[in-house]
Motif scaffolding. Structure first.
Motif, short mmCIF file in Angstrom:
data_model
loop_
_atom_site.label_atom_id
_atom_site.label_comp_id
_atom_site.label_asym_id
_atom_site.label_seq_id
_atom_site.Cartn_x
_atom_site.Cartn_y
_atom_site.Cartn_z
N MET A 143 0.84 -1.20 0.00
CA MET A 143 0.00 0.00 0.00
C MET A 143 0.87 1.24 0.00
O MET A 143 1.84 1.35 0.76
N GLN A 144 0.57 2.18 -0.88
CA GLN A 144 1.28 3.45 -0.96
C GLN A 144 0.34 4.57 -0.48
O GLN A 144 -0.86 4.53 -0.73
N MET A 145 0.93 5.56 0.16
CA MET A 145 0.08 6.65 0.64
C MET A 145 0.87 7.94 0.73
O MET A 145 2.08 7.94 0.97
N THR A 146 0.13 9.05 0.49
CA THR A 146 0.71 10.39 0.66
C THR A 146 -0.32 11.23 1.41
O THR A 146 -1.53 11.06 1.23
N LEU A 147 0.16 12.14 2.25
CA LEU A 147 -0.70 12.98 3.07
C LEU A 147 -0.52 14.43 2.68
O LEU A 147 0.60 14.93 2.62
N GLU A 148 -1.65 15.13 2.39
CA GLU A 148 -1.62 16.54 2.05
C GLU A 148 -2.35 17.34 3.11
O GLU A 148 -3.35 16.88 3.66
N SER A 149 -1.87 18.54 3.40
CA SER A 149 -2.55 19.45 4.31
C SER A 149 -3.35 20.45 3.49
O SER A 149 -2.79 21.16 2.64
N LEU A 150 -4.69 20.49 3.73
CA LEU A 150 -5.56 21.37 2.98
C LEU A 150 -5.95 22.62 3.76
O LEU A 150 -6.65 23.48 3.25
N GLY A 151 -5.55 22.69 4.99
CA GLY A 151 -5.91 23.82 5.84
C GLY A 151 -5.42 23.56 7.25
O GLY A 151 -4.60 22.67 7.50
N GLN A 152 -5.96 24.34 8.20
CA GLN A 152 -5.52 24.21 9.58
C GLN A 152 -5.76 22.81 10.12
O GLN A 152 -4.92 22.24 10.81
N LEU A 153 -6.94 22.25 9.80
CA LEU A 153 -7.29 20.93 10.32
C LEU A 153 -7.60 19.92 9.22
O LEU A 153 -7.62 18.72 9.49
N GLU A 154 -7.85 20.38 8.01
CA GLU A 154 -8.28 19.48 6.93
C GLU A 154 -7.08 18.79 6.27
O GLU A 154 -6.04 19.42 6.03
N ARG A 155 -7.24 17.51 6.00
CA ARG A 155 -6.18 16.72 5.38
C ARG A 155 -6.76 15.89 4.23
O ARG A 155 -7.94 15.56 4.23
N ARG A 156 -5.87 15.55 3.26
CA ARG A 156 -6.25 14.61 2.21
C ARG A 156 -5.22 13.48 2.20
O ARG A 156 -4.02 13.72 2.10
N LEU A 157 -5.72 12.27 2.35
CA LEU A 157 -4.86 11.10 2.35
C LEU A 157 -5.08 10.36 1.04
O LEU A 157 -6.20 9.94 0.72
N ASN A 158 -4.03 10.25 0.23
CA ASN A 158 -4.09 9.53 -1.04
C ASN A 158 -3.52 8.13 -0.84
O ASN A 158 -2.40 7.97 -0.33
N VAL A 159 -4.29 7.12 -1.21
CA VAL A 159 -3.91 5.74 -0.96
C VAL A 159 -3.98 4.95 -2.27
O VAL A 159 -4.94 5.10 -3.04
#
Length: 440
Positions: free
Chosen positions: A1-17
């Motif tokens: 499994m591959q994953m990357t984590l992005e920060s979209l704001g103060q609390l919001e995140r996007r996890l790509n899997v």
């Protein structure tokens, strides 16, 4: 499994899997093989159905289930690997895979904020100081007497405090309107439950008297169809009765559970009950100040998902409470948008309390919960049975556990804050919603 984590704001995140397709297909084949052992297909004995037919009949659903489970499992594994504290529920978004060998998705979610507790020693708390006086007991006994009032017919004209039984008909522009008519309707003069024009017209009227009068409904009247409109009323008085209060005697005391009929014992009982009510009021006022103080010294961002959920909960609870009172909530704005500011404050305070409890070990202790349950059960005829009922299912203790935690937080705060005792009276305290605010 591959994953990357992005920060979209103060609390919001996007996890790509990204998950290998062979992993998904392998799980699909395992489930189909298990299903083939028990699947029932016409013309075949269980366990003898060709795998091709199993795949044709059950394959799409099994693959859908596997993908759903893979998304959930992969997301949970990624969250643990990244050491994330997810607030609310993630929004899953499928993605076009870079290669045919991978299944890819994104999960957009919020994380819990870091809560940094401020210094509480500079806070000042006003603590009301009052006691139950004989006049307070007298006032309460008067209320109890009024609750058992009876009315006797009189031939004189009606005056303040009397109860008039009336018929009335209201018309707007000459047409009767819904809710504008009543038969044998009871009005207590001066009670203030009717529009002022009714209280103004009744004094001096006796049984059999008729009177016509006009009024204008207030712009904010609860009946929107008549709000702001003028109406003409015709009113007939059917009877007039005057209130007769029961005397403070042996029978009165017995009616309130004093077997001996002693008025001394009755006053002692009332004093005890008022003292308990006073203690609860003071505790609530102090707790409110502590909570406001905590909110004022801690900056915390409330996750939007939790705020939305809390706003929905507030709306549901408010609607249920209105219905329990016989009020139709349809005419009241209970939209989540309206309740969002209150929801945001509640969520933020909850985050602060959770951090305070975790940091200073202020969790509810079993003996505290038991004490609160036992105290609440005393108002029932069989306290022991009520206590047993609460302990039969753990979820029934949740409100008491929360109350114990709040009490621990208040005790912790009062040990650090500056407390100013403010003398007051029982009546002033019980009639006023607040008696001061915490300040630095």
């Amino acid at each position: 499994m591959q994953m990357t984590l992005e920060s979209l704001g103060q609390l919001e995140r996007r996890l790509n899997v990204a998950v290998p397709i062979e992993q998904i297909e392998g799980e699909v084949q395992k489930r189909l093989a298990r299903l083939a052992k028990t699947a029932k297909v016409a013309g075949f004995r269980p366990g003898k159905v060709p795998m091709k037919m199993i795949a044709q009949q059950y394959g799409p659903q099994v693959r859908s289930d596997v993908i759903t489970d893979t998304v959930q499992t992969s997301f949970n594994d990624a969250v643990r690997a990244q050491n994330l504290r997810v607030a609310g529920y993630p929004k899953i978004e499928p993605r076009e895979a870079a290669t045919k060998d991978q299944f890819e998705f994104s999960a957009v979610f919020e994380v819990y904020p870091e809560v940094t507790l401020g210094e509480f020693s500079g806070i000042r708390i006003e603590r009301p100081v009052a006691s139950v006086q004989p006049a307070d007991v007298d006032h309460t006994l008067d209320i109890l007497r009024k609750q058992r009032v009876r009315y006797e017919h009189v031939t004189r004209p009606a005056q303040a405090g009397d109860r008039a039984i009336v018929d009335f008909t209201g018309r707007i522009a000459g047409v009767e309107f819904a809710g504008g008519q009543a038969k044998d309707f009871a009005i207590v003069l001066g009670e203030g439950r009717m529009l002022p024009e009714f209280d103004a017209v009744l004094p001096g009227m006796a049984a059999g008297d008729r009177k016509a009068f006009s009024l204008t409904f207030p712009e904010d009247y609860h009946g929107k169809e008549v709000a702001g409109k003028s109406a003409d009323f015709e009113l007939v008085v059917r009877s007039v009765t005057e209130p007769v209060l029961p005397p403070l005697d042996v029978e009165f005391a017995k009616a309130f559970g004093i077997a001996s009929g002693s008025l001394v014992e009755l006053r002692a009982e009332v004093t005890t009950n008022l003292s308990a009510e006073l203690a609860r009021k003071i505790a609530t006022l102090v707790k409110d100040q502590v909570m406001k103080a905590l909110r004022s010294i801690v900056e915390v961002a409330a996750p939007k998902s939790l705020v939305e959920q809390e706003a929905q909960n507030l709306a549901s609870r408010a609607a249920a409470e209105l219905k329990s009172r016989g009020v139709d909530p349809a005419g009241i704005d209970l939209s989540p948008e309206t309740l969002r500011p209150q929801a945001e404050e509640r969520v933020a305070l909850g985050l602060i309390l959770n951090e305070l409890v975790r940091t200073h070990q202020l969790q509810a202790r079993p003996e505290q919960v038991r004490e609160l349950v036992t105290e609440a059960a005393q108002s029932y005829e069989q306290p022991e049975a009520v206590v047993r009922w609460h302990y039969e299912q753990p979820e029934r203790l949740s409100d008491f556990e929360l109350a114990a935690v709040e009490r621990n937080v208040v005790d912790w705060a009062l040990q650090r804050a500056t407390i100013e005792d403010r003398p007051t009276t029982f009546s002033a305290l019980m009639e006023s919603p607040t008696t001061g605010t915490a300040r630095q």
